[in-house]
Design a protein around this motif. Structure first.
Motif, mmCIF file in Angstrom:
data_model
loop_
_atom_site.group_PDB
_atom_site.id
_atom_site.type_symbol
_atom_site.label_atom_id
_atom_site.label_comp_id
_atom_site.label_asym_id
_atom_site.label_seq_id
_atom_site.Cartn_x
_atom_site.Cartn_y
_atom_site.Cartn_z
ATOM 1 N N HIS A 158 26.014 -15.344 -6.775
ATOM 2 C CA HIS A 158 27.173 -15.781 -5.976
ATOM 3 C C HIS A 158 26.877 -15.681 -4.485
ATOM 4 O O HIS A 158 25.933 -15.017 -4.073
ATOM 5 C CB HIS A 158 28.427 -14.959 -6.316
ATOM 6 N N HIS B 137 26.327 -13.172 2.372
ATOM 7 C CA HIS B 137 25.243 -12.792 1.459
ATOM 8 C C HIS B 137 25.055 -13.773 0.319
ATOM 9 O O HIS B 137 25.997 -14.455 -0.085
ATOM 10 C CB HIS B 137 25.414 -11.376 0.898
ATOM 11 N N THR C 42 23.126 -13.499 -3.658
ATOM 12 C CA THR C 42 23.051 -12.399 -4.633
ATOM 13 C C THR C 42 22.026 -12.677 -5.717
ATOM 14 O O THR C 42 22.084 -13.733 -6.371
ATOM 15 C CB THR C 42 24.431 -12.224 -5.305
ATOM 16 N N GLN D 74 26.245 -3.342 -9.283
ATOM 17 C CA GLN D 74 25.854 -4.031 -8.043
ATOM 18 C C GLN D 74 25.220 -3.069 -7.040
ATOM 19 O O GLN D 74 25.541 -1.876 -7.031
ATOM 20 C CB GLN D 74 27.103 -4.611 -7.357
ATOM 21 N N GLU E 194 22.512 -9.073 -1.941
ATOM 22 C CA GLU E 194 23.086 -8.214 -2.983
ATOM 23 C C GLU E 194 22.329 -8.401 -4.300
ATOM 24 O O GLU E 194 21.722 -9.446 -4.521
ATOM 25 C CB GLU E 194 24.560 -8.619 -3.168
ATOM 26 N N PHE F 90 34.658 -10.127 -10.503
ATOM 27 C CA PHE F 90 34.182 -9.116 -9.545
ATOM 28 C C PHE F 90 34.946 -7.819 -9.801
ATOM 29 O O PHE F 90 35.923 -7.803 -10.556
ATOM 30 C CB PHE F 90 34.369 -9.635 -8.118
HETATM 31 NI NI NI Z 1 28.826 -10.102 -3.548
#
Ligand code: NI
Ligand code: OOG
Length: 313
Positions: A43, A190, A192, A235, A261, A285
């Motif tokens: 993502h 970011h 990922t 994560q 990430e 998430f």
């Molecule tokens: Ni993220």
């Protein structure tokens, strides 16, 4: 398919503009490739001011017009943020999109009036403000193109004039999120790496260790690994790179920009036999973890790591 092509081009553009400034992303890619792996993106994320024409919807609308669908909703009490995520159901190789917004009305009168006044100064070519792009008719291809242009084509600028260093610092005292958005606008903060799709890393701790060996610093707010199999999502993230960034009056300041990430998704039912397919996995998430991931661009994380670098000399 036309919509997917437009999206792929857009995602490429977003990646180029992110990777050209976030050298940590390039270094992580080098680590992954050196070990024989490759980079699969889970993502990307955007941050916004929650005001008409500037909030979550201003970023979500062009993606929705191209086939993305809004899925989860998240709320961050202490940071005063709302967020959503979008998925592209037609093709799961396209990344999910996480978009958050500052609850501007919850800021102090001083910060609120600055954000309201400054966003009023947008150049109308950005299609923002008065004619908010969230009101554009997105059923027509020309409108979509207009909305995309309005939102993303000026990636190396902000939709509003550069802020002054003083205003940036004033915002930062109250909300590091607010100062980040004021300085960077619609830039992606970011990308990922999907660890569940990696051939070389089993878990988030493995990639953490691999990147730490080459001196890459991780965000340790709430621990290095956030989440667990219990919430179907694990994560971690690096701290943001410092970059020279323009401010009003032809000034440059060194401030934290973007990070990368690592995310490992599990099936909602962890007892499900492997191999797990995309549709078996949880694709939302986790607010408790996200709350800490936001801090990857925060001074405390970025500075702490500067200091510890000094100590190892
Ligand atoms: Ni993220
Ligand atoms: C987003 C932080 C949250 C996640 O995956 O939970 C996040 C941001 O820093 O804007 O990306």
């Amino acid at each position: 398919m036309r919509r997917k092509e437009i999206l792929l081009q857009l995602l490429d553009k977003l990646h180029d503009s992110y990777a050209s400034k976030a050298l940590v992303a390039l270094r992580v890619k080098q680590v992954i490739e050196s070990l024989g792996g490759h980079y699969v993106n889970d993502h990307i994320a955007f941050r916004t001011f929650g005001l008409p024409g500037f909030g979550i919807n201003s970023i979500a609308a062009p993606f929705q017009a191209l086939g993305y669908q809004a899925c989860g909703e998240y709320y961050f009490e202490e940071k005063k943020l709302n967020a959503i995520h979008l998925e592209f159901p037609e093709d799961n190789t396209l990344p999910k999109i996480f978009i958050s917004e500052l609850m501007v009305e919850r800021m102090s009168p001083k910060v609120q009036s600055f954000i309201r006044a400054h966003t009023r100064k947008v150049d109308s070519s950005f299609g923002r403000g008065v004619i908010g792009i969230d009101q554009v008719n997105l059923d027509h291809f020309d409108s979509i193109r207009h909305a995309l242009t309005a939102t993303f084509l000026h990636l190396d600028a902000t939709p509003w004039p550069w802020v002054t260093v003083e205003d940036y610092k004033m915002l930062k005292q109250e909300s590091e999120y607010a100062s980040w958005v004021a300085a960077f606008g619609n830039r992606v903060n970011h990308f990922t790496i999907a660890i569940h799709q990696s051939k070389v890393f089993q878990e988030v701790a493995d990639i953490n260790e691999a990147v730490q060996k080459v001196g890459i610093k991780l965000n340790d707010s709430g621990g290095l690994v956030k989440g667990s199999v219990d919430v179907s999502l694990e994560q971690s993230s690096t701290v943001a790179d410092l970059v020279y960034w323009p401010f009003a009056g032809d000034k440059l300041e060194v401030i934290p920009y973007a990070y990368i990430e690592f995310a490992r998704r599990f099936p909602k039912d962890a007892s499900l036999a492997k191999p797990w397919k995309h549709e078996d996995l949880y694709h939302g998430f986790e607010a408790m973890s996200a709350d800490k991931i936001f801090e990857s661009t925060y001074e405390e994380q970025v500075k702490k790591n500067e200091k510890s670098e000094g100590k190892t000399e």
